[in-house]
Write a protein that holds these residues in place. Structure first.
Motif, PDB file in Angstrom:
ATOM      1  N   LEU A  27      -1.357   0.243  12.754  1.00 16.76           N
ATOM      2  CA  LEU A  27      -1.699  -0.628  11.642  1.00 16.76           C
ATOM      3  C   LEU A  27      -1.152  -2.038  11.894  1.00 16.76           C
ATOM      4  N   ALA A  28       0.078  -2.126  12.364  1.00 21.49           N
ATOM      5  CA  ALA A  28       0.676  -3.432  12.679  1.00 21.49           C
ATOM      6  C   ALA A  28      -0.135  -4.150  13.749  1.00 21.49           C
ATOM      7  N   THR A  29      -0.615  -3.413  14.718  1.00 21.65           N
ATOM      8  CA  THR A  29      -1.445  -3.998  15.770  1.00 21.65           C
ATOM      9  C   THR A  29      -2.792  -4.431  15.203  1.00 21.65           C
ATOM     10  N   ALA A  30      -3.391  -3.590  14.398  1.00 20.29           N
ATOM     11  CA  ALA A  30      -4.704  -3.887  13.818  1.00 20.29           C
ATOM     12  C   ALA A  30      -4.654  -5.103  12.889  1.00 20.29           C
ATOM     13  N   LYS A  31      -3.538  -5.328  12.233  1.00 24.40           N
ATOM     14  CA  LYS A  31      -3.409  -6.442  11.292  1.00 24.40           C
ATOM     15  C   LYS A  31      -2.794  -7.684  11.951  1.00 24.40           C
ATOM     16  N   ASN A  32      -2.710  -7.688  13.271  1.00 25.31           N
ATOM     17  CA  ASN A  32      -2.217  -8.819  14.073  1.00 25.31           C
ATOM     18  C   ASN A  32      -0.736  -9.128  13.893  1.00 25.31           C
ATOM     19  N   CYS A  33       0.041  -8.204  13.369  1.00 24.96           N
ATOM     20  CA  CYS A  33       1.480  -8.409  13.221  1.00 24.96           C
ATOM     21  C   CYS A  33       2.159  -8.537  14.586  1.00 24.96           C
ATOM     22  N   VAL A  62      11.716  -2.601   0.681  1.00 28.92           N
ATOM     23  CA  VAL A  62      10.285  -2.367   0.921  1.00 28.92           C
ATOM     24  C   VAL A  62       9.448  -3.349   0.106  1.00 28.92           C
ATOM     25  N   ASP A  63       9.799  -3.517  -1.161  1.00 34.95           N
ATOM     26  CA  ASP A  63       9.045  -4.431  -2.014  1.00 34.95           C
ATOM     27  C   ASP A  63       9.189  -5.880  -1.550  1.00 34.95           C
ATOM     28  N   LYS A  64      10.412  -6.291  -1.177  1.00 35.03           N
ATOM     29  CA  LYS A  64      10.642  -7.649  -0.680  1.00 35.03           C
ATOM     30  C   LYS A  64       9.810  -7.923   0.567  1.00 35.03           C
ATOM     31  N   LEU A  65       9.887  -7.004   1.533  1.00 37.43           N
ATOM     32  CA  LEU A  65       9.154  -7.199   2.778  1.00 37.43           C
ATOM     33  C   LEU A  65       7.649  -7.135   2.576  1.00 37.43           C
ATOM     34  N   ALA A  66       7.190  -6.234   1.724  1.00 36.44           N
ATOM     35  CA  ALA A  66       5.755  -6.136   1.451  1.00 36.44           C
ATOM     36  C   ALA A  66       5.235  -7.448   0.870  1.00 36.44           C
ATOM     37  N   ALA A  67       5.998  -8.054  -0.023  1.00 38.84           N
ATOM     38  CA  ALA A  67       5.594  -9.338  -0.608  1.00 38.84           C
ATOM     39  C   ALA A  67       5.543 -10.423   0.460  1.00 38.84           C
ATOM     40  N   LYS A  68       6.517 -10.433   1.360  1.00 38.21           N
ATOM     41  CA  LYS A  68       6.519 -11.426   2.446  1.00 38.21           C
ATOM     42  C   LYS A  68       5.363 -11.214   3.405  1.00 38.21           C
ATOM     43  N   ILE A  69       5.019  -9.964   3.647  1.00 38.60           N
ATOM     44  CA  ILE A  69       3.899  -9.669   4.537  1.00 38.60           C
ATOM     45  C   ILE A  69       2.611 -10.245   3.955  1.00 38.60           C
ATOM     46  N   VAL A  70       2.405 -10.079   2.680  1.00 38.67           N
ATOM     47  CA  VAL A  70       1.166 -10.545   2.046  1.00 38.67           C
ATOM     48  C   VAL A  70       1.184 -12.055   1.803  1.00 38.67           C
ATOM     49  N   LYS A  71       2.288 -12.566   1.246  1.00 39.71           N
ATOM     50  CA  LYS A  71       2.348 -13.968   0.825  1.00 39.71           C
ATOM     51  C   LYS A  71       2.894 -14.922   1.889  1.00 39.71           C
ATOM     52  N   ALA A  84       0.808 -16.331   5.372  1.00 35.95           N
ATOM     53  CA  ALA A  84       0.304 -15.271   4.494  1.00 35.95           C
ATOM     54  C   ALA A  84      -0.701 -14.427   5.274  1.00 35.95           C
ATOM     55  N   ASN A  85      -0.792 -13.170   4.919  1.00 37.43           N
ATOM     56  CA  ASN A  85      -1.709 -12.240   5.589  1.00 37.43           C
ATOM     57  C   ASN A  85      -2.703 -11.696   4.578  1.00 37.43           C
ATOM     58  N   ALA A  86      -3.748 -12.445   4.341  1.00 35.56           N
ATOM     59  CA  ALA A  86      -4.756 -12.052   3.350  1.00 35.56           C
ATOM     60  C   ALA A  86      -5.496 -10.777   3.742  1.00 35.56           C
ATOM     61  N   GLN A  87      -5.492 -10.438   5.027  1.00 33.54           N
ATOM     62  CA  GLN A  87      -6.198  -9.240   5.486  1.00 33.54           C
ATOM     63  C   GLN A  87      -5.395  -7.957   5.245  1.00 33.54           C
ATOM     64  N   VAL A  88      -4.166  -8.101   4.742  1.00 32.79           N
ATOM     65  CA  VAL A  88      -3.309  -6.945   4.463  1.00 32.79           C
ATOM     66  C   VAL A  88      -3.265  -6.738   2.949  1.00 32.79           C
ATOM     67  N   ASN A  89      -3.695  -5.560   2.485  1.00 36.89           N
ATOM     68  CA  ASN A  89      -3.616  -5.288   1.050  1.00 36.89           C
ATOM     69  C   ASN A  89      -2.224  -4.770   0.679  1.00 36.89           C
ATOM     70  N   ALA A  90      -1.963  -4.617  -0.599  1.00 35.51           N
ATOM     71  CA  ALA A  90      -0.634  -4.240  -1.082  1.00 35.51           C
ATOM     72  C   ALA A  90      -0.174  -2.887  -0.546  1.00 35.51           C
ATOM     73  N   ASP A  91      -1.068  -1.902  -0.490  1.00 31.32           N
ATOM     74  CA  ASP A  91      -0.696  -0.579   0.029  1.00 31.32           C
ATOM     75  C   ASP A  91      -0.356  -0.646   1.518  1.00 31.32           C
ATOM     76  N   GLU A  92      -1.146  -1.386   2.277  1.00 29.49           N
ATOM     77  CA  GLU A  92      -0.868  -1.539   3.707  1.00 29.49           C
ATOM     78  C   GLU A  92       0.450  -2.279   3.914  1.00 29.49           C
ATOM     79  N   LYS A  94       3.074  -2.287   1.975  1.00 27.67           N
ATOM     80  CA  LYS A  94       4.195  -1.367   1.705  1.00 27.67           C
ATOM     81  C   LYS A  94       4.375  -0.370   2.841  1.00 27.67           C
ATOM     82  N   LYS A  95       3.270   0.095   3.394  1.00 30.50           N
ATOM     83  CA  LYS A  95       3.337   1.026   4.519  1.00 30.50           C
ATOM     84  C   LYS A  95       3.973   0.341   5.731  1.00 30.50           C
ATOM     85  N   LEU A  96       3.556  -0.885   5.998  1.00 27.39           N
ATOM     86  CA  LEU A  96       4.128  -1.631   7.118  1.00 27.39           C
ATOM     87  C   LEU A  96       5.611  -1.919   6.886  1.00 27.39           C
ATOM     88  N   ALA A  97       5.969  -2.334   5.673  1.00 29.09           N
ATOM     89  CA  ALA A  97       7.353  -2.632   5.364  1.00 29.09           C
ATOM     90  C   ALA A  97       8.242  -1.391   5.519  1.00 29.09           C
TER      91      ALA A  97
END
Length: 104
Positions: A27-33, A62-71, A84-92, A94-97
């Motif tokens: 998932l991290a690879t697919a989302k260009n992380c 998890v919540d802090k990192l998930a917010a940073k991943i998206v925003k 910001a990573n607009a291609q990553v939704n909130a569930d993804e 949290k999974k990544l975080a």
């Protein structure tokens, strides 16, 4: 026959344990992380191991990192901002975080 069953059971258990970690790396690879981050070494951004160490023991990590991943964010790891990573939704996110926090 018992040995064969034990070998098969061991392999299946090992596969079951390693599959979620591999899936999150995928998932991290697919989302260009992985373009800016690596598991064990600093690239443009910090390594996932460094992130896990910094946030270890924080209940809301998890919540802090998930917010940073998206925003996105800036200033925590130096002058280079994380976009910001607009291609990553909130569930993804949290999974990544959650996965990042397991890297030690």
């Amino acid at each position: 026959m018992k040995r064969l069953c034990l070998v098969i059971a061991s392999l299946a258990a090992g596969f079951a344990v390693s599959t979620p970690a591999l899936a999150d790396l995928q998932l991290a690879t697919a989302k260009n992380c992985m373009a800016c981050h690596a598991v064990a070494t600093k690239l443009v951004g910090p390594s996932y191991k460094d992130v896990a160490a910094k946030y270890a023991g924080q209940k809301d990590a998890v919540d802090k990192l998930a917010a940073k991943i998206v925003k996105g964010g800036s200033g925590v790891w130096g002058p280079v901002p994380m976009p910001a990573n607009a291609q990553v939704n909130a569930d993804e996110a949290k999974k990544l975080a959650a996965w990042v926090l397991t890297q030690k």
